[in-house]
Structures are given as structure tokens and as C-alpha cells.
Design a protein around this motif. Structure first.
Motif, short mmCIF file in Angstrom:
data_model
loop_
_atom_site.label_atom_id
_atom_site.label_comp_id
_atom_site.label_asym_id
_atom_site.label_seq_id
_atom_site.Cartn_x
_atom_site.Cartn_y
_atom_site.Cartn_z
N ILE B 288 47.08 47.61 30.96
CA ILE B 288 47.55 47.32 29.41
C ILE B 288 48.78 46.45 29.74
CG2 ILE B 288 48.67 48.07 27.28
CD1 ILE B 288 47.11 50.82 27.78
N ASP B 289 49.78 46.60 30.41
CA ASP B 289 50.94 45.85 30.52
C ASP B 289 50.56 44.51 31.16
OD1 ASP B 289 53.76 45.30 30.95
OD2 ASP B 289 53.24 45.30 32.86
N ARG B 290 49.65 44.31 32.18
CA ARG B 290 49.43 43.20 32.86
C ARG B 290 48.58 42.17 31.77
NH1 ARG B 290 50.46 41.41 37.94
NH2 ARG B 290 52.43 42.85 38.49
N LEU B 291 47.71 43.00 30.99
CA LEU B 291 46.83 42.17 30.08
C LEU B 291 47.60 41.69 28.88
CD1 LEU B 291 43.77 41.57 29.65
CD2 LEU B 291 43.60 43.78 28.22
N SER B 292 48.66 42.34 28.55
CA SER B 292 49.45 42.00 27.33
C SER B 292 50.39 40.73 27.95
CB SER B 292 50.53 43.04 27.23
OG SER B 292 49.83 44.38 26.79
N LYS B 293 50.89 40.71 29.06
CA LYS B 293 51.52 39.67 29.77
C LYS B 293 50.76 38.69 30.22
CE LYS B 293 55.45 42.72 31.21
NZ LYS B 293 55.70 43.45 32.42
N GLY B 294 49.26 38.60 30.36
CA GLY B 294 48.35 37.62 30.71
C GLY B 294 48.43 37.51 32.22
N GLU B 295 49.13 38.46 32.85
CA GLU B 295 49.30 38.22 34.31
C GLU B 295 47.86 38.94 35.11
OE1 GLU B 295 52.97 40.63 35.26
OE2 GLU B 295 54.20 38.86 34.27
N PRO B 296 47.69 38.52 36.44
CA PRO B 296 46.64 38.97 37.20
C PRO B 296 46.91 40.42 37.52
CG PRO B 296 48.02 37.43 38.50
CD PRO B 296 48.69 37.33 37.09
N MET B 297 45.72 41.12 37.70
CA MET B 297 45.80 42.64 37.95
C MET B 297 45.11 42.85 39.26
SD MET B 297 43.42 43.36 34.72
CE MET B 297 44.56 42.72 33.74
N ARG B 298 45.63 43.97 39.74
CA ARG B 298 44.90 44.60 41.17
C ARG B 298 44.85 46.10 40.94
NH1 ARG B 298 45.95 41.59 46.00
NH2 ARG B 298 44.86 43.41 46.91
N PRO B 299 43.92 46.60 41.54
CA PRO B 299 42.63 46.09 42.12
C PRO B 299 41.86 45.32 41.57
CG PRO B 299 42.59 48.50 42.08
CD PRO B 299 43.50 48.29 41.31
N SER B 300 41.53 44.21 42.25
CA SER B 300 40.54 43.18 41.57
C SER B 300 39.17 43.40 41.86
CB SER B 300 41.05 41.69 42.10
OG SER B 300 40.61 41.66 43.42
N GLY B 301 38.31 42.49 41.03
CA GLY B 301 36.69 42.53 41.55
C GLY B 301 36.62 42.33 43.03
N THR B 302 37.36 41.29 43.54
CA THR B 302 37.54 41.31 44.97
C THR B 302 37.83 42.60 45.81
OG1 THR B 302 37.96 38.78 44.58
CG2 THR B 302 38.24 39.85 46.88
N ASP B 303 38.74 43.22 45.26
CA ASP B 303 39.38 44.43 45.96
C ASP B 303 37.97 45.56 45.84
OD1 ASP B 303 41.71 43.71 46.65
OD2 ASP B 303 42.35 44.13 44.72
N GLY B 304 37.15 45.47 44.96
CA GLY B 304 36.02 46.29 44.86
C GLY B 304 35.04 45.91 45.71
N LEU B 305 34.92 44.65 45.79
CA LEU B 305 33.93 43.99 46.80
C LEU B 305 34.08 44.39 47.97
CD1 LEU B 305 31.25 42.41 47.30
CD2 LEU B 305 32.61 40.38 47.27
N GLN B 306 35.34 44.40 48.70
CA GLN B 306 35.66 44.40 50.18
C GLN B 306 35.60 45.76 50.38
OE1 GLN B 306 36.42 41.98 52.29
NE2 GLN B 306 36.14 40.33 50.89
N ALA B 307 35.98 46.67 49.48
CA ALA B 307 35.76 48.27 49.65
C ALA B 307 34.35 48.33 49.89
CB ALA B 307 36.29 48.97 48.80
N GLY B 308 33.44 47.78 48.81
CA GLY B 308 31.92 48.18 49.17
C GLY B 308 31.47 47.39 50.56
N ILE B 309 31.97 46.29 51.01
CA ILE B 309 31.68 45.88 52.28
C ILE B 309 31.99 46.82 53.48
CG2 ILE B 309 32.05 43.82 53.89
CD1 ILE B 309 32.29 42.00 51.35
N LEU B 310 33.01 47.18 53.45
CA LEU B 310 33.53 48.32 54.40
C LEU B 310 32.60 49.68 54.39
CD1 LEU B 310 37.28 48.00 54.20
CD2 LEU B 310 35.78 47.21 55.99
N ALA B 311 32.38 50.06 53.22
CA ALA B 311 31.49 51.07 53.04
C ALA B 311 30.08 50.84 53.53
CB ALA B 311 31.23 51.54 51.53
N ASP B 312 29.56 49.56 53.35
CA ASP B 312 28.41 49.26 53.73
C ASP B 312 28.06 49.37 55.22
OD1 ASP B 312 27.40 49.00 51.36
OD2 ASP B 312 27.30 46.69 51.27
#
Lengths: 326, 326, 326, 326
Positions: B288-312
Motif C-alpha cells: 500500500i505504501d509503495r503504491l501510494s508513493k508510486g515507488e517500485p516494489m519487491r519482491p517483484s515479478g522477476t523475483d517470482g520468476l527467479q525463485a521458480g527457476i531455482l525450484a525447477d
């Protein structure tokens, strides 16, 4: 559904008000506080209305009042609320004078009254009590209670507080009775002003210890200080015939650093509102539950009186340098 | 004030919905769930309305959606919500297929997307990260992560879960990247079905360990089990050039019993909703805070992808008995 | 009364020599060391005589020899002592080459031989083993072993050491077999030179981790580092079907300081001679006791060989980036 | 090289005798004990000769005597040894009568005399003291000392012991003075016979607590019990202006079991000879070192007297139910 009126929306009132509002079995209807901003903040967070003390105590919409006003108003408000047929939850202490407490209890008879000794409802201390009753340590023989605040209150507060034994150690006297399950008949106490000479100049102490014994010979040690650099120190040990139960402090996190200087954990939780957040929540839920079922509730007015009597005795003992029999 | 739509009011949806409702900077407007009772309970607790997924995704009243539906719907819902201009909070995993995640991320471009790796927001693990960044252990060299669930889920769940490495250890892969601050290039894994032979018969493992290395030589060990008799075991050690930081488990109380059998503390907190209650709260507030400020947020979609790659990679390594390079 | 000859009066030889001398069931008769001062110090402390290796191995006055000479002499001395009918206690490792160990074991047949894996005799780890056998954790499923030295040895030592897996992790391989009670069939390993680039330049690693599996699926994780700022880190976790047993480090004192920075304990014991003083004592007493009773002793030559085989496998795995089957 | 005579080869005498024999700076020459077997065992372990008390006290071969005979002989032996020009190490208490101690100290003048308050030399408590002096807690304000024996001695022993305050708590009185660094001027005490009614029937207590204050207002709490089911409980907390230092118990091992019942550590070390083995060793080495250098030594005879005075005061306070000024 128990309908509540809240008298006093200061620091503790804000907590009790929110806990009432969060209960599915209760409704916070009216709030009174001379400071409009305090009342307003709580009202907007809980959808309660703002009213006057007289209105609340007399209202047909109210089943129970929660008294969080200054100590010197407690006794009279208890009496008025009881006369109006309300159930009462009152913050500790009931009054700085044990005689006044006695008179109030006599006047209200068996009106439902619970005193806010919140520590009985802390999950750690409640577990201690539960396990003592379950026999984990056998017969209780010696209890050691330690309470240290992170920092002393202003001297202006201390001057009107009734002194450390009545203001701060009152919690520990109640805890001692709660855990030992017997009344104490001998009280010996010492106190010193070591943290701040201004506290001594105001006629009070900031570092104190008490030694008490029940008629059957059980012993309790209490120590209090107005200062703890490492956080809000709240620990208890219960020694019995079968073993030792102790409740340790709650650290801020479980993170530990090991480096060339040693092995270091976080400071313990620093503020009573953080340390006892769950205790306050459980306390009000217990009051609501007991009231809903029409069952008696503890800590009772008598518990409040007994703690006050021990505080008086400790004050006398420390002042006069003698054992006081209760 | 961020206006939210919630897709999926199951166990996690109930938590996120309540946390949104409790935020002064957000409002839960609409809830969708095919199970009327789940949606109804959350709606009545939060004063939100019940709607349909299509309605919510397309609504002008909604700024952000929280996706708590079954895993196989995540990717499509992310794409639809992004196309409709919504900010997105999506529960982990994004998808069981890394290729599908890649395609989704390509489609949504720079739409605000945060993935629900809640453990980054646990106060203990967040403190670990904060102190690593503050230099408490110097250069990180070796991280050991342990996750053990109190008891295995039903085999019917496991059959559709993608396997332990994708379903359970996905959190640990994200944590490893979060703490080490580098991507891993080598993955070696082993797994066994020791807790329940039916899990093995379903083609999965219930006890597993992984060994990973980054290009610069930093090492990570992970172990997982679907069973821990003593509660929900969640611990991390970070060894660096200057020392060791570790996060221990959270006990149910701080009470300790010493008797003839030894010195015994309470079991650790047993359930992930209890252990991570504050993590879920902090996670949504951060979004909510990041969205309110228009700032980027983590964990990002790329973080989700990277975790998936390690799981694979771990799944392949454990199945084929070989080191997998990522 | 077992009559001992000691070959090698270096750091470890001094300890074994004193422990023999302190035993009421043993007598240290002869000591050999090319460094006259080392032999002299031990002789004067124990009232033993100084001799030559040949003399000791052949002497009728000697029942058992303790071999604490450099590693590259162990195998030959074992063979000579066995041929002379002596019982043998030999420091680890037997040899850096597993083939050489195999050959030696074949030559000595059933001569009494015990290998100095001292950690089996540490009171903490011995208690772990005892309680595993007593069923405290049910079936062992996953073991995690961590060993970190306070500081790396000189690179000149490392160059002749056989590498971290054979020199340092050899103890952990033996411990893994000791605790799991099964042989490992798969070994995966990684290693990095993160502590000191000179170690990497010498072809070795200083930070390493291993993942092993037995035929029945039991898993073992090991991690080692040549550096720990907070002392000699030696910890083990054993997860089984009924629970977790772990052995923590031994702090220098039990003193704890709580102040504004947190709650700090002493560093752990820093030096292996301090940490394992009692282990060395128990180890020799066990050897003496078994020999006196004519009973078989462990860790045996075969235990020494098996640890060496795992060290070889780990070295290969880390070097070639592949799983090695044993 | 200090030449020692040992008077009394009982439990403590055996320890002191072996510690003297192990010192490179001392030699145990003569041992006296009416029980031939006790003297014989120690003589054969240390290569000392057996003699008579008179012979030892008068011998030219002896520089220092260690007095481990029954308490009622201490004062006279101290006087005779001092008259013969010997340095003296005497077990605590010097005498059950403070007047008798005073008289003895007056008679021996400045003869070297050290009293066996061994706990000052325990590595944990010595570290407490060292760190207090290093300023870790700032000004000491409140000290809490807890001593619990695993089990009560026979009532026949208690009858001749002088009572719990003189026999058992004497160590804690000395420790209080050692850590606080000031003398106490007020003593309040309570005692009960809760462990064994026979102890009460013998006129003594088995559970007791004391509250003391120095002239400057520093406070000390002591509690003792003749029973602790979980081992020999010996803990201290020192609260000061800057923080808290505490010394915890020493567990038998560092092994911890986590299972469905919770998280369990070993009992603490159970026997004072095990818990204080290093303290006894350090104590004698300190005596030898000081004597060798001709330097004054502590705890002195005056320390022995002061502890006795506090024990007297506590006995009076508990018996008469009043504060005693010292």
C-alpha cells in the motif's frame, strides 16, 4: 452483546476502547474524556459516540463501564456506576487509600467489578499460573518477581503517585498473591533513590525490594526499579517442591549476532504497551466473557484491596525500618 | 486511499482482506470467491461488497487487486488486471511453469506487480536482512535456511502442488536470493519420501535439501521437511566475513520449567498463520505504501520468476542426480 | 595395566601422553619425537622415558602404540606396529589416499586399531549419539553438521593437507556416519576460497558444503569454514521422525550482559584443545578400557577408510561439478 | 616452591590436596586425618607423607597449612599455625561464633590467612566481578543471589551446622560483599521449613530469603533452599546504572531435544564438586601465587568475619521478626 461506556480515553483508554470494539460480543457505545482530541480519535476508530461521564453512567444503552480516569476519581465512579446497575471494569489502583477502597467495596456490595491487573492476562504469566495449578512445580515455596521500567516517569508524576510501592509495585503484589494463592502476613521492605536524586527529594524511592511470608511459610521476593537500560524487564520465578517455573522476557526479535565480541540478542521489548498488548486484549475479552455468562470475575475488588494493603505495609516497612504484620 | 479488490477469500485471502481493511491508507471495496460463505464472512468483517472476478478486474472503483485464487489462475489474472490498469499483489507462486511466468512478465511490462513472499516481511528475517545490509556480518559467505512444516498436507494437495521444491521450498529460494543478494548459478538437490510413503508414491518427496552457489562463490544450503513434531520450524543462519547472524524460532511463551527431567521450554509457534501474522500485515502495508508513493516494489515479478527457476533446477537435480547450471 | 609407547609428541601427542599417564589402568613407558624439547617436556611431566620409534615398536615393554606423527607416516607405522603385535591408536587421517588405507587395513588383518576421531567422545556429541540410540528422535532423517575453525592455518600447511575435505571435513564425514548409522552412497559438494585468496591460489577452498544421501534416503548436510570470528563453531542437528536433537556450542562462561545494545553472552570456546579437552580424555580412556577387556573398538580402521572415501568423493564433486556415487 | 601440610583429608581436603600436588609452584608434603583410609588415598595419589596435626603445624618442612578439619577446630588451628609462622588457607566458616572469629583474628595479627569462599574463584562469578570492576553495569544498585542445593543434608548434620544462614548462606553473604563492594548495614530475613519438617523440628529452616542494604542504599536479595530437583542452582544478577550482568547455571551438556512436548535442555550440573571443580583449582593456585609473591590475599580473615556477622544478623532477624542493624 455487552454495551460499553468508556470513561477516560487516555493511553490505556485507547487500548481498552479498541479491544472492546474488536470483540464480536461487545459494542463500544459511548466515550467520555475532557480532552476532545483523545475522545475524538478513539470515537472515529471505533464508531462510538462521544458523551459525558454523567450521561454514560446513567444511560440505559450501557451495560458496563470501563474506568480509565485519574486514580483519585476511581472510587467515586465505581460507586456511582454500581448504583446505576452497571458492571464495572476499573483500572488499577482502585484508590491510594486502602480505607477508601474498603468503603467503596462495602458500598457496592456484589456489583460486578473487575480490577485491571493486566499482567495476570499476559500469556507468559497466565501460563505460569496455569502450570502451577496443573502441578508442574508441586507446592509453591518461593516466588521471585522482578519489574523494571525502562525509565522513570517525571518527578511531577511521582509526587502524586502514592510512591513506588503503591504506584509500580502494586502489580507485583497482585502477582504474588495470584501465583502463591495465599495471603501474606509479614512484609519487610527497603527502598533507595539511586536512579534519580530528584525522586528521593520528592520523598519517594526508585529502587526497592520486598520480602513477604504467608502464614504457612511461603516466601515471596519482589524487586523493582524505575530504570532498565535493556528494555522493560518483567520476569518471575516460581520455586516449588517439584521444580522451578520461570517466565523470561520477550525479545524484540529472535535474531542473534555472533562475532568477535560475543553472542548478542536483541534488547527485550521496551514499552509496556507493546509487552502487554495481548494481556490487555485477553483481559477485556475475559471481562466480556464472564459478564456475558453472569460468572464472577477476578481480579476482584478484594484483590485490589489486598494489593493496596501490601503496598501500604511495604511503604511503612521501608519508611520505619521494621517488619509490618498484615 | 488505495481501493482494493480481492480475488479469492480462502485462508490467505481472509488475512489479506482484513489487513487491507485495517489500513488507514486503503479500502477493501470488492471481494470475489466462488464459495459464498468465505466471501460473506470476509465481507461482513470488513464492510466490503461481494462481486465477481470480471466485475472487479474491470471496475473503475478499484485501484489494485490482490490475487489469492488457485495457482493455475494467477498468470491469467495478472495479465487481465494489468491490461485493465490495476496494480497487482499476487500470492506465490506466480505459476508452476517458469516459461509461463516469463510470458506473463513480458506481457504486463512495467505494471506494478508484487509477489507474496511473505517471509521477507517477518520481523525476524527482515531484521536479518537489515543487519546484513548494515554490515553486521561483513561479506555474506554461507547461508543456511531450514523450513519444516508441522505436518504434511493431504496427498491430494501434493499431487497438484508441483512438488516440494516448487510448492514449499519456493519460499526458501526467494529467501536465499533476498539474503545473499546475488543470483545462484549452480543447484544440487536431493529429496526422499521419509515422512509418508504415499507422498513418494505420488511422485514427490517430503524431505529435501539443496546446495547452491553464486558466480562469486557464495554458498547456500536449504533443507525442508513436511514434518516437525515440535512446531513450525523456520530458521536461518547467515555466515559472513565478520560473524554470524541467525534468526531463531518464536516460542509460544517464554515460560521454562526446570525439574528432574531437565530444563524445558514451550514448543515453537505451530502454525504459519500465527508465526507469520505480522509478516502478512507488514507485507500488505508495504504494498500500500509503495503504491501510494508510486515507488517500485519487491519482491517483484522477476523475483517470482527467479525463485521458480531455482525450484525447477532443484527438481531436475534431485530427479536426475546431477548438478544443474542456471 | 596397558603399557604405552607414544610416537610423536607434538600438540596432540602431548595431550594423549598426559591422558595415558593420568589413567590408573595405563602407563606411558616410552616417547619418541625428533624434536628433543617436545619429547623432554612430555617425559618430565609423565615420568616416561625417551626412545626411538624403532625401539618402541619393537619393545617387549610396550603393549600399545599411539601414533601422532605426520600423516604421511601413519600407514607404515600402523603396519609395523601391527606386525610387532601391538595394539594401535592412530590419529586421523590414516592416510590422504584411500587406496593406501585399504592396503594397510588388508595387511594388518584384525590387529586392534582405533582411529582418533575425537569428536565422537565429546560429551555433547556422545550424548547426541546415545539419545539417538535411545530413540529420542525416532528414525533419523536429516542431519546437519557445521564446523568452523576460528582462523585458517598457514597456506604452507594447507598445501600439504590434502585439501579442506580431507583435512578438516574428515571429522564431519565420520560424524555423519556415526550419527546416521548408514553409509552414504551419493555425495555432492561445493567449495569456494572466500576467506583468503591465497588458499584458492594454493588450489584449495576455505568455505565448503556437502550434501549426501544414504541408500535408504537419509540426508546429511555439512558445512565448513576456515574462519569464525566468534570462536570454534561446532554444532550438529539431527532431525528424526519424532523430533530434533541438537548440540550447541560451549560458551566460555555463562555470564550475560543486558544493556542498551541488547543481551550479550560470551564468545564460544575458541580453541579445539579447550573445546575437546574432555573428548581427548574420554577417547583414550575408552581405548584403554576396550583393550583391557579385549573388546573391539570404534572408530575402527574401516571407519577411517570410509571417512576418507567420502572426502575423496567430495573433493571430486566440488572439483568436477557433479554428483559422485560411492 | 611452597611446601604444604594438609589438615583433614575429607571431601574438600581430597580436592585441595590434589590441586596442590598438580601445581608446579607447590608441593604437598604432609597429610593428617584421623581416618587412615582418607589420608592413605590422598597420600598415594599425591606422593605426600602421612603425619599428625601437631607434627605438621610444627614442621620446618612446611610453609603453609590448609585446614579442612571440622568447623569447631578451625579457630584453634589457625591460631596454632600462625603462632608457628605458617601461612594459612582455612575452609569456611572460620567459626560459628563471630566473637570467636574476632578473637582469633586479633591473636594472629597479620599472619597470611585466606578463607575458602571458593565461589569467588568460579570462572562465571569471577567474570561477573571482573566486568563489574570494568564498568559494564556502571554503579551497582541491586544484586540478587540464588543458591539451591540439590537435596538437604542429614538432619544430624543440620543440628550441628549453626543453621542455614551460617552454614549455607554464608557463601552468599560473602558473594554479596564481594560483588557490591560495600558493607551491609541493615539485614532482614525470613525462613521456613518447607522441604522437610524434620529440619524445622531441629530448629532450623530449609527455605530462606534475606534483604540487605548498604549505607549508600545499595540493595541485595538472597534466597536459599536445601532442595532443587533440577540440579545445583547457583545464579546471580547484578543490576547497575548501565545494565544487568547475570551468571547462569552450567548445564551438563549443550544438547537440546525439541519434540511434541517442547524444547528440553539437560539438567544443570548437580553436584558442587562438579560445578566448582575449577573454582577450587583457581582458589588454591591464587593462594599459592599470592603467597609466593608475598602479596596480601582475599577473601581474608576479615571477609570471613564479616560474612559471619551477616549470618548472625540474618539468624536473629528471621528468629525475632525484626530488622537487624549491623
Amino acid at each position: 452483546m455487552i454495551r460499553f461506556g468508556l470513561l477516560g480515553a487516555g493511553r490505556i483508554g485507547q487500548i481498552h476502547g479498541r479491544n472492546i470494539a474488536a470483540s464480536p460480543a461487545a459494542k463500544l457505545v459511548l466515550i467520555a474524556d475532557p480532552i476532545a482530541d483523545a475522545a475524538g480519535r478513539l470515537a472515529s476508530a471505533t464508531h462510538a459516540r462521544i458523551g459525558e461521564i454523567d450521561e454514560i453512567v446513567g444511560s440505559d444503552e450501557i451495560d458496563a463501564v470501563v474506568i480509565c480516569t485519574p486514580t483519585d476519581t476511581h472510587a467515586e465512579l465505581i460507586e456511582r456506576a454500581a448504583a446505576a446497575g452497571k458492571a464495572i471494569f476499573c483500572e488499577k489502583p482502585v484508590d491510594l487509600s486502602s480505607d477508601r477502597i474498603r468503603a467503596t467495596l462495602a458500598r457496592i456490595g456484589d456489583a460486578p467489578l473487575m480490577i485491571g491487573f493486566n499482567r495476570r492476562f499476559d500469556p507468559n504469566f497466565a501460563s505460569l499460573k496455569h502450570r502451577i495449578e496443573g502441578g508442574d512445580v508441586g507446592d509453591v515455596e518461593l516466588v521471585t518477581i522482578l519489574s523494571r521500567d525502562p525509565a522513570p516517569p517525571p518527578v511531577s508524576y511521582i509526587e502524586r503517585s502514592g510512591g513506588l510501592f503503591r504506584d509500580m509495585m502494586i502489580h507485583d503484589f497482585d502477582m504474588a498473591r495470584f501465583l502463591v494463592g495465599e495471603d501474606f502476613v509479614e512484609v519487610q521492605a527497603v527502598g533507595s533513590a539511586l536512579v534519580d536524586p530528584a525522586i528521593g527529594a520528592a520523598g519517594d524511592v526508585d529502587t526497592a525490594a520486598v520480602l513477604m511470608k504467608t502464614a504457612s511459610g511461603k516466601i515471596c521476593q519482589i524487586s523493582c526499579s524505575r530504570r532498565a537500560t535493556y528494555g522493560y524487564d518483567q520476569r518471575i520465578e516460581v520455586h516449588g517442591s517439584k521444580g522451578l517455573l520461570k517466565a523470561e522476557n520477550v525479545p524484540q526479535t529472535t535474531v542473534v549476532l555472533a562475532d568477535a565480541r560475543g553472542v548478542s540478542a536483541d534488547p527485550v521489548q521496551n514499552f509496556f504497551l507493546e509487552r502487554y498488548a495481548r494481556a490487555y486484549e485477553h483481559e477485556l475479552n475475559y471481562f466480556i466473557d464472564r459478564l456475558s455468562k453472569g460468572e464472577p470475575m477476578r481480579p476482584s475488588g478484594t484483590d485490589g484491596l489486598q494489593a493496596g494493603i501490601l503496598a501500604d505495609a511495604a511503604t511503612t516497612s521501608a519508611t520505619e525500618g521494621r517488619l509490618v504484620r498484615v
